[in-house]
Design a protein around this motif. Structure first.
Motif, PDB file in Angstrom:
ATOM      1  N   GLY A 120       0.833  -1.196   0.000  1.00  0.00           N
ATOM      2  CA  GLY A 120       0.000   0.000   0.000  1.00  0.00           C
ATOM      3  C   GLY A 120       0.863   1.239   0.000  1.00  0.00           C
ATOM      4  O   GLY A 120       0.817   2.058   0.915  1.00  0.00           O
ATOM      5  N   ASP A 143       0.583  -1.078  -4.730  1.00  0.00           N
ATOM      6  CA  ASP A 143      -0.665  -0.419  -4.376  1.00  0.00           C
ATOM      7  C   ASP A 143      -1.733  -0.859  -5.370  1.00  0.00           C
ATOM      8  O   ASP A 143      -1.440  -1.085  -6.548  1.00  0.00           O
ATOM      9  CB  ASP A 143      -0.512   1.106  -4.416  1.00  0.00           C
ATOM     10  CG  ASP A 143      -1.513   1.811  -3.516  1.00  0.00           C
ATOM     11  OD1 ASP A 143      -1.104   2.363  -2.484  1.00  0.00           O
ATOM     12  OD2 ASP A 143      -2.733   1.773  -3.828  1.00  0.00           O
ATOM     13  N   LEU A 144      -2.951  -0.982  -4.884  1.00  0.00           N
ATOM     14  CA  LEU A 144      -4.067  -1.323  -5.763  1.00  0.00           C
ATOM     15  C   LEU A 144      -4.390  -0.183  -6.714  1.00  0.00           C
ATOM     16  O   LEU A 144      -4.874  -0.404  -7.827  1.00  0.00           O
ATOM     17  CB  LEU A 144      -5.295  -1.668  -4.905  1.00  0.00           C
ATOM     18  CG  LEU A 144      -6.532  -2.214  -5.613  1.00  0.00           C
ATOM     19  CD1 LEU A 144      -6.206  -3.506  -6.356  1.00  0.00           C
ATOM     20  CD2 LEU A 144      -7.656  -2.450  -4.611  1.00  0.00           C
ATOM     21  N   SER A 145      -4.085   1.040  -6.305  1.00  0.00           N
ATOM     22  CA  SER A 145      -4.391   2.223  -7.094  1.00  0.00           C
ATOM     23  C   SER A 145      -3.273   2.531  -8.088  1.00  0.00           C
ATOM     24  O   SER A 145      -2.126   2.743  -7.696  1.00  0.00           O
ATOM     25  CB  SER A 145      -4.588   3.421  -6.158  1.00  0.00           C
ATOM     26  OG  SER A 145      -4.529   4.643  -6.862  1.00  0.00           O
ATOM     27  N   GLU A 146      -3.625   2.599  -9.359  1.00  0.00           N
ATOM     28  CA  GLU A 146      -2.640   2.962 -10.381  1.00  0.00           C
ATOM     29  C   GLU A 146      -2.152   4.389 -10.177  1.00  0.00           C
ATOM     30  O   GLU A 146      -0.962   4.688 -10.339  1.00  0.00           O
ATOM     31  CB  GLU A 146      -3.249   2.817 -11.773  1.00  0.00           C
ATOM     32  CG  GLU A 146      -2.280   3.147 -12.903  1.00  0.00           C
ATOM     33  CD  GLU A 146      -2.898   3.022 -14.276  1.00  0.00           C
ATOM     34  OE1 GLU A 146      -2.149   3.066 -15.276  1.00  0.00           O
ATOM     35  OE2 GLU A 146      -4.139   2.908 -14.372  1.00  0.00           O
ATOM     36  N   GLN A 169       1.578  -2.258  -9.497  1.00  0.00           N
ATOM     37  CA  GLN A 169       0.164  -2.273  -9.124  1.00  0.00           C
ATOM     38  C   GLN A 169      -0.203  -3.691  -8.694  1.00  0.00           C
ATOM     39  O   GLN A 169       0.003  -4.656  -9.430  1.00  0.00           O
ATOM     40  CB  GLN A 169      -0.707  -1.832 -10.302  1.00  0.00           C
ATOM     41  CG  GLN A 169      -2.173  -1.633  -9.920  1.00  0.00           C
ATOM     42  CD  GLN A 169      -3.006  -1.083 -11.081  1.00  0.00           C
ATOM     43  OE1 GLN A 169      -2.514  -0.941 -12.196  1.00  0.00           O
ATOM     44  NE2 GLN A 169      -4.262  -0.762 -10.798  1.00  0.00           N
ATOM     45  N   SER A 170      -0.725  -3.811  -7.484  1.00  0.00           N
ATOM     46  CA  SER A 170      -0.986  -5.144  -6.933  1.00  0.00           C
ATOM     47  C   SER A 170      -1.992  -5.045  -5.792  1.00  0.00           C
ATOM     48  O   SER A 170      -1.979  -4.072  -5.022  1.00  0.00           O
ATOM     49  CB  SER A 170       0.323  -5.768  -6.421  1.00  0.00           C
ATOM     50  OG  SER A 170       0.093  -7.043  -5.858  1.00  0.00           O
ATOM     51  N   ASP A 171      -2.829  -6.062  -5.677  1.00  0.00           N
ATOM     52  CA  ASP A 171      -3.741  -6.195  -4.544  1.00  0.00           C
ATOM     53  C   ASP A 171      -2.996  -6.970  -3.461  1.00  0.00           C
ATOM     54  O   ASP A 171      -2.924  -8.193  -3.503  1.00  0.00           O
ATOM     55  CB  ASP A 171      -5.010  -6.924  -4.978  1.00  0.00           C
ATOM     56  CG  ASP A 171      -6.064  -6.966  -3.884  1.00  0.00           C
ATOM     57  OD1 ASP A 171      -5.806  -6.435  -2.784  1.00  0.00           O
ATOM     58  OD2 ASP A 171      -7.148  -7.534  -4.120  1.00  0.00           O
ATOM     59  N   TRP A 172      -2.383  -6.228  -2.521  1.00  0.00           N
ATOM     60  CA  TRP A 172      -1.494  -6.813  -1.528  1.00  0.00           C
ATOM     61  C   TRP A 172      -0.406  -7.649  -2.209  1.00  0.00           C
ATOM     62  O   TRP A 172       0.324  -7.145  -3.030  1.00  0.00           O
ATOM     63  CB  TRP A 172      -2.273  -7.601  -0.467  1.00  0.00           C
ATOM     64  CG  TRP A 172      -3.262  -6.763   0.290  1.00  0.00           C
ATOM     65  CD1 TRP A 172      -4.604  -6.984   0.416  1.00  0.00           C
ATOM     66  CD2 TRP A 172      -3.024  -5.537   1.013  1.00  0.00           C
ATOM     67  NE1 TRP A 172      -5.206  -5.997   1.156  1.00  0.00           N
ATOM     68  CE2 TRP A 172      -4.270  -5.097   1.545  1.00  0.00           C
ATOM     69  CE3 TRP A 172      -1.886  -4.768   1.261  1.00  0.00           C
ATOM     70  CZ2 TRP A 172      -4.390  -3.930   2.294  1.00  0.00           C
ATOM     71  CZ3 TRP A 172      -2.001  -3.603   2.017  1.00  0.00           C
ATOM     72  CH2 TRP A 172      -3.240  -3.202   2.529  1.00  0.00           C
ATOM     73  N   SER A 174      -0.578 -10.039  -4.484  1.00  0.00           N
ATOM     74  CA  SER A 174      -0.973 -10.770  -5.692  1.00  0.00           C
ATOM     75  C   SER A 174       0.071 -10.712  -6.805  1.00  0.00           C
ATOM     76  O   SER A 174       0.244 -11.692  -7.547  1.00  0.00           O
ATOM     77  CB  SER A 174      -2.322 -10.255  -6.208  1.00  0.00           C
ATOM     78  OG  SER A 174      -2.242  -8.890  -6.572  1.00  0.00           O
TER      79      SER A 174
END
Length: 280
Positions: A120, A143-146, A169-172, A174
């Motif tokens: 994050g 971070d999930l947000s680009e 860019q990643s969901d935790w 992933s």
């Protein structure tokens, strides 16, 4: 703030306007925004105080004060925020760097590390600071947000650590590969039912994704704990910022995940601020 005014008169009028609008620290904000409008350092405002404001400066100042009066954060108006002695570019796409997060930095720097993961990343203030303070270290930030990834990348370039920082860019976890000797995070920890109590500056102008998990405020810690062991090197550390009332719950989550030597670090106001744990 119409008509010819000296800088001092304009600043006093602005402070009164902000005070009437319920803004905290109106004199400080009036001073910082005048410096920004005049494109000078805040320390030089005293030098121009006796001088008449040029019309273009007065117009810029009027716009800035009008926006601050409706609670647009000063950092968004000037485009930056200081953190651990460095200035970071910020916007409405990322959480503002906060002084209490410096507790996490101090705790992380207390022991050596060579490869750090920031979950994050937001503005990049944590990862960039750690890499700037440890010139041999490398790091990954996700971070999930680009938009947040782009902001963090800009700050990495600004502080000349981009060659040692990979931002993804990643969901935790992933899109994260490999293991790290230090994993850090300042995740969204505000419970959904606490959001209404936040200031207008935070609730209306900072990304909700970075503030709350939409639940009890512990969802991010559960998500991190579920996968962190697979990404920590032996004797690696996990360090997360928490809300002041969450220490016991987060410690229990990390213990259940198999982490050990779990402890809590207070911030400068004595509030629980960081939970740290090791993979032994």
């Amino acid at each position: 703030m119409s008509g010819a005014q000296t800088a001092a008169q304009a600043m006093a009028a602005a402070a009164a306007r902000l005070r009437a609008a319920g803004v905290d620290n109106p004199a400080r904000d009036a001073r910082v925004l005048l410096a920004h409008a005049a494109r000078i350092e805040a320390a030089r405002v005293t030098l121009i105080a006796p001088e008449d404001l040029e019309p273009e400066i007065a117009e810029r100042y009027e716009q800035l004060i009008a926006l601050r009066a409706i609670r647009v954060p000063v950092s968004h108006l000037v485009g930056e925020r200081e953190f651990y002695g460095r200035r970071f570019k910020v916007s409405g796409d990322v959480l503002d760097p906060r002084p209490e997060t410096e507790t996490l930095i101090e705790a992380a720097l207390a022991e050596p590390f060579s490869h750090v993961l920031d979950l994050g990343i937001g503005s990049g203030c944590i990862l960039v600071t750690l890499l700037a303070e440890r010139c041999e270290a490398t790091g990954v930030g996700v971070d999930l947000s680009e938009a947040a990834c782009l902001q963090a990348s800009a700050n990495a370039v600004l502080h000349r650590v981009q060659a040692r920082a990979e931002i993804v860019q990643s969901d935790w976890f992933s899109n994260v590969a490999g293991r790290f000797d230090l994993i850090v995070a300042n995740p969204p920890y505000i419970a959904a039912d606490e959001m209404a109590g936040l200031s207008d500056e935070v609730r209306c102008h900072e990304p909700e994704l970075a503030l709350t998990d939409g639940g009890d405020g512990l969802g991010a810690y559960r998500a991190i704990a579920a996968q962190v062991v697979a990404h920590l090197q032996p004797d690696g550390r996990l360090m997360v910022e928490i809300g002041p009332s969450q220490a016991m719950a987060v410690c229990a989550i990390f213990s259940a995940a198999g982490l050990s030597d779990i402890g809590v670090v207070p911030d400068m106001d004595g509030r629980d601020r960081v939970v740290r744990a090791w993979l032994r």
